[in-house]
Design an enzyme around this catalytic site. Structure first.
Site, PDB file in Angstrom:
ATOM      1  CB  CYS A   2      -0.936   0.123   1.206  1.00 27.26           C
ATOM      2  SG  CYS A   2      -1.996  -1.306   1.421  1.00 27.26           S
ATOM      3  NE  ARG A  27       4.498   1.751  -0.562  1.00 30.61           N
ATOM      4  CZ  ARG A  27       5.579   1.329   0.079  1.00 30.61           C
ATOM      5  NH1 ARG A  27       6.760   1.479  -0.479  1.00 30.61           N
ATOM      6  NH2 ARG A  27       5.474   0.768   1.254  1.00 30.61           N
ATOM      7  CD1 TRP A  75      -0.879  -5.975  -3.748  1.00 26.38           C
ATOM      8  CD2 TRP A  75      -0.699  -6.697  -1.631  1.00 26.38           C
ATOM      9  NE1 TRP A  75      -0.556  -7.305  -3.779  1.00 26.38           N
ATOM     10  CE2 TRP A  75      -0.447  -7.783  -2.500  1.00 26.38           C
ATOM     11  CE3 TRP A  75      -0.647  -6.937  -0.261  1.00 26.38           C
ATOM     12  CZ2 TRP A  75      -0.121  -9.061  -2.047  1.00 26.38           C
ATOM     13  CZ3 TRP A  75      -0.332  -8.211   0.202  1.00 26.38           C
ATOM     14  CH2 TRP A  75      -0.074  -9.250  -0.694  1.00 26.38           C
ATOM     15  CG  ASN A 101       2.304   0.602   3.954  1.00 23.25           C
ATOM     16  OD1 ASN A 101       3.442   1.006   3.801  1.00 23.25           O
ATOM     17  ND2 ASN A 101       1.965  -0.623   3.669  1.00 23.25           N
ATOM     18  CD  GLU A 489      15.123 -12.039 -12.313  1.00 22.81           C
ATOM     19  OE1 GLU A 489      14.793 -12.613 -11.256  1.00 22.81           O
ATOM     20  OE2 GLU A 489      14.702 -10.919 -12.642  1.00 22.81           O
ATOM     21  CE  LYS A 493      11.499 -10.044 -13.528  1.00 20.94           C
ATOM     22  NZ  LYS A 493      12.318  -9.596 -12.437  1.00 20.94           N
ATOM     23  CD  GLU A 496       7.954 -10.281 -11.467  1.00 21.63           C
ATOM     24  OE1 GLU A 496       9.129 -10.031 -11.722  1.00 21.63           O
ATOM     25  OE2 GLU A 496       7.435 -10.015 -10.361  1.00 21.63           O
ATOM     26  CG  HIS A 512      18.076 -35.795 -11.551  1.00 19.57           C
ATOM     27  ND1 HIS A 512      18.539 -37.037 -11.192  1.00 19.57           N
ATOM     28  CD2 HIS A 512      19.142 -35.108 -12.032  1.00 19.57           C
ATOM     29  CE1 HIS A 512      19.849 -37.090 -11.431  1.00 19.57           C
ATOM     30  NE2 HIS A 512      20.225 -35.928 -11.943  1.00 19.57           N
ATOM     31  CE  LYS A 612      10.194  -2.024  -8.182  1.00 22.01           C
ATOM     32  NZ  LYS A 612      10.678  -2.979  -9.201  1.00 22.01           N
TER      33      LYS A 612
HETATM   34  C1  AGP Z   1      10.826  -8.851  -8.990  1.00 26.35           C
HETATM   35  O1  AGP Z   1      10.489  -8.725 -10.318  1.00 26.35           O
HETATM   36  C2  AGP Z   1       9.715  -8.973  -8.072  1.00 26.35           C
HETATM   37  N1  AGP Z   1       8.724  -8.001  -8.250  1.00 26.35           N
HETATM   38  C3  AGP Z   1      10.020  -9.360  -6.644  1.00 26.35           C
HETATM   39  O2  AGP Z   1      10.392 -10.697  -6.683  1.00 26.35           O
HETATM   40  C4  AGP Z   1      11.102  -8.559  -5.859  1.00 26.35           C
HETATM   41  O3  AGP Z   1      12.362  -8.791  -6.403  1.00 26.35           O
HETATM   42  C5  AGP Z   1      11.065  -8.985  -4.385  1.00 26.35           C
HETATM   43  O4  AGP Z   1       9.801  -8.684  -3.860  1.00 26.35           O
HETATM   44  C6  AGP Z   1      12.137  -8.338  -3.557  1.00 26.35           C
HETATM   45  O5  AGP Z   1      11.972  -6.966  -3.464  1.00 26.35           O
HETATM   46  P1  AGP Z   1      13.129  -6.037  -2.921  1.00 26.35           P
HETATM   47  O6  AGP Z   1      14.277  -6.179  -3.865  1.00 26.35           O
HETATM   48  O7  AGP Z   1      12.557  -4.653  -2.922  1.00 26.35           O
HETATM   49  O8  AGP Z   1      13.484  -6.527  -1.551  1.00 26.35           O
END
Ligand code: AGP
Length: 617
Positions: A2, A27, A75, A101, A489, A493, A496, A512, A612
């Site tokens: 939030c 956020r 959120w 928040n 990663e 990506k 998400e 495996h 975020k």
């Molecule tokens: C990344 O694309 C994500 N949105 C998420 O995994 C992020 O990296 C994670 O929440 C960690 O956030 P931070 O780096 O602000 O700690």
């Protein structure tokens, strides 16, 4: 999660709060609302589900007049995203408004008691107890009522409160959720993140845990929760606001992907002089770092993948053992750490709840702590013994891209710095730096090639989406050694922002289990640049092709071997030594996710269900 924003001054507040909330929308963006206090000592509220632009449309038709206001972008944690659960929340008389928040952990008990006292709740949120408690304690001075209410709350919060009885005043408090004051001339601001106030002022004060502030247009007064005055000097922020705008790109994510070469070049310029590496803001003396016997890295999501990559980097350049853990696992483990352990917390936001809790746990066990983060003045940066900033500039897209490569860049330099202070092989420093200096140019080459072949990338994504209509298509990402974390990663990506199922695997693990998934449907992205495990990757690709699997390899320019295996598309990266290759292989992975999400018409910068900064557990 939030975002909260507050304004008090002489200007009409509605537009300023809306603009502030837009900066904070990353956020949380499932609902939003605003409360405006007008001269007639009345609080007007508008709330809606959906994004800020929906609130904006409502306010165009029914504007709220007044020069003091608080707003919120949500959120959801307690209660569905809906207008009645959106903040601000009002007391029964509509005389007090609150935005929040965080999470009030004892809200259930508090709610029960308040209901027994005759209070009727309007929402399913934990937040609503705050406004009723403040109302209960209100005797004419808002800060006193807030202070008394705070005594009853358990959990995490950044709150902002106004009352119709006291015009021009906002009271705010913080415990484990971020809150920053922006100091203007005849006006003052409050926000969850500094980027929201930067268009108005670069003089800010970060509230600390256990602190409150009483804010009017003319002055601010900080106290602790017990009422003792706190004096704190403002800091001046040098972030450029234009870096938080799209600059002609269709999405923030694409803009941020394209910013990466410049960010890396700037990091190198800042941190390397000749063949010397320096971290000027690092308060931990070299002698103390040198005594460290092991490094433990904690992080979440993308930052965790940077941590996993760092393990390989440190093993290459230093003789310090490194282990890596997700913060959410680490914080509940009985990890064996002591004063000889350096705990490195990696975080873009510096506010991730689990990482913060992990850092505190490590401090309790006397570990030396270091935060590597992007947001200046964030909670993690303030709570660790040392901080190194990644200086990637504001990252607005929820999917992290430039923060990741900036984290990697700083981790390479940190490993080399350890070698420089005697905890590794000093012979490797000069050749490594020489090659590193050239990386931004190579990154740019990949981005230029994407621009030249953009239509081909889009056709491929379209092809995938057409096939997906007939079969349950998904993606597998395979990598080995230092490119294994990038396989994770790449899959993260894609998941998400496109919502397409994807898994990342160490290619050696293929046999495996995951090989059972292979038929003509899934697309398998194989990270196969030149490396000591290249031949093994060729074998993996052959095994996939032998089962009619579709392969997209990421290879070093000029690779003829993999071409022979009939991949559906080949992505080339410039030649680079294996150790630095993750900085290059990750760019096509980011672009694959972006192109897929675009093809499927997803909300790329603000994907569903995500926020975020994850400031709740
Ligand atoms: C990344 O694309 C994500 N949105 C998420 O995994 C992020 O990296 C994670 O929440 C960690 O956030 P931070 O780096 O602000 O700690």
């Amino acid at each position: 999660m939030c975002g909260i924003f507050g304004y008090t001054g002489k200007k009409e507040a509605q537009g300023l709060v809306l603009e502030g909330l837009k900066h904070l929308e990353y956020r949380g963006y499932d609902s939003s609302g605003i409360a405006v206090l007008n001269g007639a000592r009345h609080i007007s509220v508008k709330k809606t589900d959906g994004k800020i632009r929906k609130l904006e449309e409502i306010l165009k038709v029914h504007p709220l007049k007044g020069t003091t206001a608080i707003g919120h972008t949500r959120w959801a944690t307690h209660g569905t995203p809906s207008p009645h659960n959106a903040h601000p929340h009002l007391d029964g008389e509509s005389e007090i408004a609150v935005v929040h928040n965080g999470i009030i952990e004892n809200y259930f008990d508090l709610k029960k008691t308040l209901e027994e006292e005759g209070i009727r709740f309007q929402s399913e949120t934990d937040t609503e107890v705050i406004v009723h408690l403040v109302a209960k304690h209100y005797k004419g001075i808002l800060e006193n009522a807030v202070r008394r209410a705070l005594k009853e709350l358990r959990g995490t919060f950044a709150i902002a409160v106004m009352t119709s009885h006291e015009s021009g005043k906002i009271v705010a408090a913080k415990l484990d959720s971020p809150l920053v004051l922006g100091l203007g001339k005849g006006e003052n601001f409050l926000a969850s993140d500094v980027s929201a106030v930067l268009t108005h002022t670069n003089r800010v004060i970060y509230l600390e845990n256990g602190e409150m502030v009483t804010l009017t247009g003319e002055e601010f007064k900080i106290t602790n929760f017990a009422g003792k005055a706190v004096s704190r000097k403002p800091v001046v922020i040098d972030w450029d606001v234009t870096r938080a705008q799209k600059g002609g790109f269709e999405h923030f994510m694409l803009k941020e992907i394209f910013e990466q070469p410049d960010i890396l070049a700037a990091i190198l310029k800042e941190r390397v002089t000749g063949t010397r590496i320096h971290f000027d803001e690092l308060k931990i003396p070299a002698a103390q770092l040198k005594r460290i016997k092991r490094i433990l890295i904690i992080a979440c999501g993308t930052a965790y993948h940077a941590g996993l990559t760092a393990k390989y980097i440190f093993e290459e350049f230093t003789d310090i053992p490194v282990s890596v853990d997700t913060s959410s696992e680490f914080r509940y483990r009985n990890a064996v750490i002591d004063k000889n352990t350096l705990l490195i917390a990696i975080s873009q936001s510096g506010e991730t709840a689990d990482t913060l809790a992990g850092l505190r746990e490590a401090k309790k066990k006397k570990a030396l702590t270091l935060t590597l983060c992007n947001v200046l003045g964030s909670s993690l940066s303030r709570e660790a013994k040392g901080v190194i900033y990644t200086h990637a500039g504001p990252e607005i897209a929820v999917a992290s891209t430039k923060a990741y490569t900036a984290q990697l860049a700083v981790l390479y330099l940190l490993a080399l710095y350890f070698a420089q202070i005697g905890a590794g092989s000093s012979k490797k420093i000069t050749p490594a730096l020489k090659e590193f200096m050239h990386i931004p140019v190579l990154m740019r080459k990949i981005l230029d090639s994407y621009k030249r072949n953009e239509s081909q990338w889009r056709d491929n994504a379209h092809d995938f989406s057409q096939r997906r209509k007939n079969a349950p298509n998904f993606f597998l990402y395979l990598g080995r050694h230092i490119n294994y974390p990038n396989a994770l990663e790449g899959a993260l990506k894609l998941k998400e922002i496109s919502y397409i199922p994807a898994e990342g695997y160490a290619a050696g693990e293929m046999k495996h289990g995951p090989i059972a998934l292979i038929d003509e449907n899934p697309w398998v992205i194989c990270l196969a640049p030149k490396s000591k495990t290249y031949d093994k990757m060729i074998s993996n690709i052959q095994e996939i092709r032998a089962r009619s699997g579709c392969v997209i390899p990421i290879v070093t320019e000029g690779d003829e071997e993999i071409k022979k295996l009939n991949p559906i598309y080949i992505i080339q990266i410039p030649e680079v030594s294996e150790i630095f290759s993750p900085l290059l292989t990750v760019i096509p992975l980011q672009l694959i996710a972006y192109t897929m999400a675009r093809e499927f018409g997803r909300d790329i910068d603000q994907p569903r269900n995500l926020a975020k900064s994850v400031t709740v557990e």
